[in-house]
Design a protein around this motif. Structure first.
Motif, PDB file in Angstrom:
ATOM      1  N   VAL A 509      -1.962 -17.601   8.597  1.00 46.13           N
ATOM      2  CA  VAL A 509      -1.424 -17.194   7.299  1.00 46.13           C
ATOM      3  C   VAL A 509      -1.762 -15.735   7.071  1.00 46.13           C
ATOM      4  O   VAL A 509      -2.921 -15.316   7.202  1.00 46.13           O
ATOM      5  N   GLY A 510      -0.743 -14.954   6.726  1.00 44.88           N
ATOM      6  CA  GLY A 510      -0.983 -13.547   6.479  1.00 44.88           C
ATOM      7  C   GLY A 510      -1.726 -13.326   5.172  1.00 44.88           C
ATOM      8  O   GLY A 510      -1.506 -14.022   4.189  1.00 44.88           O
ATOM      9  N   ARG A 511      -2.601 -12.336   5.165  1.00 47.02           N
ATOM     10  CA  ARG A 511      -3.324 -11.993   3.945  1.00 47.02           C
ATOM     11  C   ARG A 511      -3.579 -10.494   3.940  1.00 47.02           C
ATOM     12  O   ARG A 511      -3.615  -9.846   4.990  1.00 47.02           O
ATOM     13  N   ILE A 512      -3.763  -9.976   2.759  1.00 52.44           N
ATOM     14  CA  ILE A 512      -4.063  -8.559   2.592  1.00 52.44           C
ATOM     15  C   ILE A 512      -5.445  -8.440   1.956  1.00 52.44           C
ATOM     16  O   ILE A 512      -5.693  -8.979   0.878  1.00 52.44           O
ATOM     17  N   ASP A 513      -6.339  -7.753   2.652  1.00 54.55           N
ATOM     18  CA  ASP A 513      -7.673  -7.527   2.102  1.00 54.55           C
ATOM     19  C   ASP A 513      -7.746  -6.232   1.311  1.00 54.55           C
ATOM     20  O   ASP A 513      -8.498  -6.123   0.348  1.00 54.55           O
ATOM     21  N   GLY A 514      -6.962  -5.234   1.717  1.00 57.97           N
ATOM     22  CA  GLY A 514      -6.999  -3.986   0.975  1.00 57.97           C
ATOM     23  C   GLY A 514      -6.338  -2.858   1.736  1.00 57.97           C
ATOM     24  O   GLY A 514      -6.054  -2.962   2.925  1.00 57.97           O
ATOM     25  N   VAL A 515      -6.051  -1.764   0.989  1.00 59.73           N
ATOM     26  CA  VAL A 515      -5.502  -0.554   1.577  1.00 59.73           C
ATOM     27  C   VAL A 515      -6.476   0.574   1.243  1.00 59.73           C
ATOM     28  O   VAL A 515      -6.854   0.741   0.091  1.00 59.73           O
ATOM     29  N   ALA A 516      -6.887   1.316   2.258  1.00 59.17           N
ATOM     30  CA  ALA A 516      -7.815   2.428   2.047  1.00 59.17           C
ATOM     31  C   ALA A 516      -7.131   3.729   2.437  1.00 59.17           C
ATOM     32  O   ALA A 516      -6.557   3.839   3.523  1.00 59.17           O
ATOM     33  N   TYR A 517      -7.175   4.701   1.505  1.00 56.22           N
ATOM     34  CA  TYR A 517      -6.584   6.003   1.780  1.00 56.22           C
ATOM     35  C   TYR A 517      -7.460   7.073   1.143  1.00 56.22           C
ATOM     36  O   TYR A 517      -7.765   6.998  -0.049  1.00 56.22           O
ATOM     37  N   ALA A 518      -7.876   8.021   1.946  1.00 56.14           N
ATOM     38  CA  ALA A 518      -8.671   9.135   1.428  1.00 56.14           C
ATOM     39  C   ALA A 518      -7.753  10.313   1.177  1.00 56.14           C
ATOM     40  O   ALA A 518      -6.943  10.680   2.050  1.00 56.14           O
ATOM     41  N   ALA A 519      -7.840  10.873  -0.016  1.00 56.14           N
ATOM     42  CA  ALA A 519      -6.946  11.960  -0.402  1.00 56.14           C
ATOM     43  C   ALA A 519      -7.000  13.072   0.637  1.00 56.14           C
ATOM     44  O   ALA A 519      -8.075  13.517   1.029  1.00 56.14           O
ATOM     45  N   ASP A 521      -5.910  12.769   3.757  1.00 55.20           N
ATOM     46  CA  ASP A 521      -5.808  12.250   5.122  1.00 55.20           C
ATOM     47  C   ASP A 521      -4.352  12.160   5.549  1.00 55.20           C
ATOM     48  O   ASP A 521      -3.433  12.096   4.726  1.00 55.20           O
ATOM     49  N   GLU A 522      -4.177  12.070   6.870  1.00 54.11           N
ATOM     50  CA  GLU A 522      -2.827  11.952   7.407  1.00 54.11           C
ATOM     51  C   GLU A 522      -2.389  10.500   7.541  1.00 54.11           C
ATOM     52  O   GLU A 522      -1.233  10.229   7.859  1.00 54.11           O
ATOM     53  N   SER A 523      -3.294   9.535   7.343  1.00 53.05           N
ATOM     54  CA  SER A 523      -2.946   8.120   7.485  1.00 53.05           C
ATOM     55  C   SER A 523      -3.807   7.282   6.559  1.00 53.05           C
ATOM     56  O   SER A 523      -4.836   7.738   6.053  1.00 53.05           O
ATOM     57  N   ALA A 524      -3.366   6.033   6.337  1.00 47.26           N
ATOM     58  CA  ALA A 524      -4.135   5.059   5.565  1.00 47.26           C
ATOM     59  C   ALA A 524      -4.451   3.886   6.477  1.00 47.26           C
ATOM     60  O   ALA A 524      -3.938   3.779   7.597  1.00 47.26           O
ATOM     61  N   VAL A 525      -5.316   2.963   6.024  1.00 50.50           N
ATOM     62  CA  VAL A 525      -5.695   1.798   6.812  1.00 50.50           C
ATOM     63  C   VAL A 525      -5.500   0.550   5.970  1.00 50.50           C
ATOM     64  O   VAL A 525      -6.035   0.451   4.853  1.00 50.50           O
ATOM     65  N   ALA A 568       2.517  11.621   0.180  1.00 49.11           N
ATOM     66  CA  ALA A 568       1.172  11.063   0.278  1.00 49.11           C
ATOM     67  C   ALA A 568       0.129  12.050  -0.217  1.00 49.11           C
ATOM     68  O   ALA A 568      -0.884  11.663  -0.817  1.00 49.11           O
ATOM     69  N   GLN A 569       0.379  13.341  -0.020  1.00 48.05           N
ATOM     70  CA  GLN A 569      -0.590  14.339  -0.433  1.00 48.05           C
ATOM     71  C   GLN A 569      -0.708  14.445  -1.957  1.00 48.05           C
ATOM     72  O   GLN A 569      -1.697  14.976  -2.471  1.00 48.05           O
ATOM     73  N   VAL A 570       0.286  13.928  -2.690  1.00 44.00           N
ATOM     74  CA  VAL A 570       0.266  13.984  -4.152  1.00 44.00           C
ATOM     75  C   VAL A 570      -0.815  13.064  -4.718  1.00 44.00           C
ATOM     76  O   VAL A 570      -1.378  13.305  -5.791  1.00 44.00           O
ATOM     77  N   LEU A 571      -1.146  11.973  -3.981  1.00 44.93           N
ATOM     78  CA  LEU A 571      -2.160  11.028  -4.447  1.00 44.93           C
ATOM     79  C   LEU A 571      -3.510  11.744  -4.543  1.00 44.93           C
ATOM     80  O   LEU A 571      -3.888  12.506  -3.655  1.00 44.93           O
ATOM     81  N   THR A 572      -4.241  11.457  -5.636  1.00 47.73           N
ATOM     82  CA  THR A 572      -5.512  12.143  -5.878  1.00 47.73           C
ATOM     83  C   THR A 572      -6.667  11.170  -5.807  1.00 47.73           C
ATOM     84  O   THR A 572      -6.522   9.962  -6.038  1.00 47.73           O
ATOM     85  N   ALA A 573      -7.831  11.700  -5.490  1.00 45.43           N
ATOM     86  CA  ALA A 573      -9.038  10.880  -5.377  1.00 45.43           C
ATOM     87  C   ALA A 573      -9.371  10.247  -6.711  1.00 45.43           C
ATOM     88  O   ALA A 573      -9.255  10.879  -7.765  1.00 45.43           O
ATOM     89  N   GLY A 574      -9.789   8.982  -6.694  1.00 42.43           N
ATOM     90  CA  GLY A 574     -10.165   8.267  -7.905  1.00 42.43           C
ATOM     91  C   GLY A 574      -9.012   7.555  -8.565  1.00 42.43           C
ATOM     92  O   GLY A 574      -9.214   6.768  -9.489  1.00 42.43           O
ATOM     93  N   GLU A 575      -7.792   7.855  -8.151  1.00 45.28           N
ATOM     94  CA  GLU A 575      -6.614   7.219  -8.744  1.00 45.28           C
ATOM     95  C   GLU A 575      -6.477   5.809  -8.199  1.00 45.28           C
ATOM     96  O   GLU A 575      -6.579   5.573  -6.995  1.00 45.28           O
ATOM     97  N   ARG A 576      -6.254   4.827  -9.086  1.00 51.87           N
ATOM     98  CA  ARG A 576      -6.083   3.435  -8.674  1.00 51.87           C
ATOM     99  C   ARG A 576      -4.598   3.114  -8.742  1.00 51.87           C
ATOM    100  O   ARG A 576      -3.969   3.222  -9.798  1.00 51.87           O
ATOM    101  N   ILE A 577      -4.030   2.662  -7.629  1.00 51.10           N
ATOM    102  CA  ILE A 577      -2.593   2.418  -7.525  1.00 51.10           C
ATOM    103  C   ILE A 577      -2.380   1.041  -6.928  1.00 51.10           C
ATOM    104  O   ILE A 577      -3.089   0.618  -6.018  1.00 51.10           O
ATOM    105  N   VAL A 578      -1.393   0.319  -7.388  1.00 51.77           N
ATOM    106  CA  VAL A 578      -0.994  -0.965  -6.818  1.00 51.77           C
ATOM    107  C   VAL A 578      -0.079  -0.693  -5.631  1.00 51.77           C
ATOM    108  O   VAL A 578       0.911   0.033  -5.751  1.00 51.77           O
ATOM    109  N   ALA A 579      -0.418  -1.313  -4.471  1.00 43.26           N
ATOM    110  CA  ALA A 579       0.383  -1.144  -3.267  1.00 43.26           C
ATOM    111  C   ALA A 579       1.236  -2.380  -3.043  1.00 43.26           C
ATOM    112  O   ALA A 579       0.763  -3.508  -3.217  1.00 43.26           O
TER     113      ALA A 579
END
Length: 583
Positions: A509-519, A521-525, A568-579
């Motif tokens: 069963v597929g599940r999502i634990d989380g998305v991590a992105y550092a302002a 960066d060139e990629s997210a995880v 992606a570069q527009v996203l700022t540190a500390g901002e909480r966003i629903v993915a």
């Protein structure tokens, strides 16, 4: 013109003679044979089983001449005690072959003696006193010659074993010469040129056994020197050398010894005697003398010089288990890999060899083994007795080195009657990927193979590895499988029956634990499960597409690459966003 031709022919003959004279002589002439037996503490062994003599040993020596031999030979035995210490007259013994009385020698090794040397010469060539005089004038020269002759004979034994085995393998199965030669060179500590192994299989054995100049002895400490000398135009007899390092079986730098012997022998020739080095080839309870020059019965008469094992404390072979030996199977024909002592293959010094098993709280027992240079170790000759020794057996190689008991390396083995394996409770497989399944139990050393079967499909072999004595890890590939059941069957050597383990193969069963992105960066995880099914991820105005997928600690890690890096570069540190994740 005829004079010119005659001169050219004479010159050619002279050059040929000079070439022959310059070429080293090989030890290929067969001389007399000696029967030598050693008695210690009431036990008697032929000399080919004895790596060292000891004070108080009784040494019986007999010169074996062919039937009908008309010439009689004198046999002189002398004990030596150091390079600067002349042996007393009482340490010289002699006899003459063919006499009605006598003809044999029976000696007791005296206190303080370090070496025993034999001299064999025509009876009319010289008497005992001439030998005594020569030895007492230059005791150190004879001490060195005896040491080198003895060691050269041991190296020759390794060489003869190598050539004999490789020749037989070449006749029986030419395609296996390459692989067999690699094992033999490791077993017997021999180095050889690799050009022979690049020839067609049917020519490899002839190449390796036909030209002794291509063979070199070496160990790990002298390989660089041996590489330098590979291919040198030197006969193999001049390449035989070794100095004991911690026992007969470890060899030092190669070459020079036989050449030194010839120089040494040249130093004490006289008008009456001509000393000739003789290599002792051991076999059938006798010593066959190998010579590099024909004997002379005229003045100066030839005196064959034979070096016997040193008189010293016993030095068991530095035998050790080969590196990386896994759990083995205690079944007949199992090979116990060893290294460090090539003379266990080339001589009879190691005898009465066994695998000694001593179970906790139970009476121990021995299983006979024999050394096999072709397989690189000791081969188990007999099955376990009926009584139990435990599913995992601790055992060690043991035997006798000449007269002395010695213990060799230890091994862990599985009882071939035991084959028990289970998976963890509620263990399952996941389709769409390769699964590493851990099985615990007993009998890993005796596993012949493991298969997997999906439903009613045909079984297929799978790879596996030992993790430890009680754990194996099986690779179960289900990349393109559908949910169902998978049967793993572990097959062991007889008599243990195979074991089958049925595991469910489920759609994870597929599940999502989380998305991590550092302002910045060139990629997210993205972390979770079944992330191989992810199509895209949206967060705010940024969109990411799947990149590399890895799995660690039971979870997927998916690298996300932005479709529009500027968004992606527009996203700022500390901002909480629903993915939003689209599968």
């Amino acid at each position: 013109m005829s004079r010119i031709i005659r001169n050219l022919v004479s010159l050619a003959l002279l050059l040929t003679a000079m070439s022959v004279q310059a070429a080293p002589s090989s030890f290929d002439l067969v001389g007399p044979r000696l029967s030598v037996a050693v008695t210690r503490d009431g036990s008697t062994l032929p000399l080919e089983w004895v790596p060292n003599l000891a004070e108080g040993d009784r040494v019986a020596i007999k010169l074996d001449l062919p039937a009908g031999q008309s010439d009689r030979f004198r046999l002189v035995a002398a004990f030596l005690r150091g390079a600067v210490d002349r042996p007393p007259d009482a340490w010289f013994h002699d006899t003459v072959s063919g006499k009605t009385k006598g003809g044999d020698l029976s000696l007791v090794v005296p206190k303080g003696a370090q070496q025993l040397v034999l001299f064999v010469l025509p009876e009319r060539g010289a008497g005992r006193n001439a030998i005594v005089s020569a030895v007492r004038k230059q005791p150190g020269t004879f001490v060195r010659a005896v040491q080198d002759l003895n060691q050269a004979a041991l190296d020759r034994a390794r060489l003869d074993t190598f050539l004999d085995l490789l020749f037989r393998i070449g006749r029986q199965d030419p395609d296996s010469v390459n692989a067999a030669s690699q094992v033999l060179t490791r077993s017997l500590a021999i180095k050889l040129k690799t050009e022979c192994l690049q020839q067609p299989p049917e020519l490899q054995a002839a190449c390796l056994t036909g030209d002794r100049e291509t063979l070199l002895f070496a160990d790990t400490h002298s390989s660089a020197l041996a590489d330098t000398l590979t291919g040198a135009p030197v006969d193999l007899a001049f390449q035989l050398s070794a100095t004991p390092q911690g026992g007969y079986g470890s060899y030092s730098s190669y070459i020079g010894v036989v050449r030194d012997i010839l120089r040494l022998f040249g130093a004490f020739q006289s008008s009456q005697l001509r000393f000739v080095p003789a290599l002792a080839r051991m076999g059938d309870g006798r010593l066959t003398l190998l010579l590099n020059t024909p004997l002379s019965f005229a003045k100066p008469a030839s005196v064959m010089v034979v070096g016997l094992p040193a008189i010293e404390a016993a030095k068991p072979p530095p035998l050790q288990a080969a590196a990386g030996v896994p759990l083995l199977c205690a079944a007949p024909d199992t090979v116990l890999p060893v290294e460090g002592a090539p003379l266990v293959y080339a001589t009879r010094y190691a005898h009465d060899m066994v695998l000694r098993v001593a179970p906790d709280g139970a009476a121990g027992f021995d299983l006979p083994v024999h050394a096999d240079a072709r397989r690189g170790g000791f081969v188990l000759d007999r099955a376990l007795p009926d009584r139990s020794a435990g599913a995992t057996i601790d055992a060690r190689i043991a035997g006798r080195w000449g007269f002395t008991p010695f213990d060799g390396p230890r091994f862990k083995l599985s009882d071939p009657r035991v084959n028990r394996w289970t998976a963890a409770p509620r263990a399952s497989l996941v389709v769409g990927r390769s699964n590493a399944v851990t099985l615990t139990g007993e009998g890993a050393g005796c596993i012949d193979g493991i298969t997997m079967q999906r439903g009613d499909a045909a079984a297929q072999a799978v790879s596996w590895k030992q993790d430890d004595a009680n754990t194996i890890v099986v690779d179960v590939p289900l990349d393109k499988a559908t949910p169902g059941t998978v049967t793993l069957t572990v097959t062991a050597r007889a008599p243990a029956p195979p074991v089958s383990i049925v595991l469910p193969a489920l759609q994870e069963v597929g599940r999502i634990d989380g998305v991590a992105y550092a302002a910045g960066d060139e990629s997210a995880v993205l972390t979770g499960s079944r992330l191989d099914q992810v199509r895209e991820v949206r967060a705010g105005k940024a969109t990411w597409r799947p990149g590399a997928l890895t799995r660690a600690a039971g979870a997927d890690r998916l690298t996300l690459l932005p479709v529009d890096p500027a968004a992606a570069q527009v996203l700022t540190a500390g901002e909480r966003i629903v993915a939003d994740v689209t599968f």
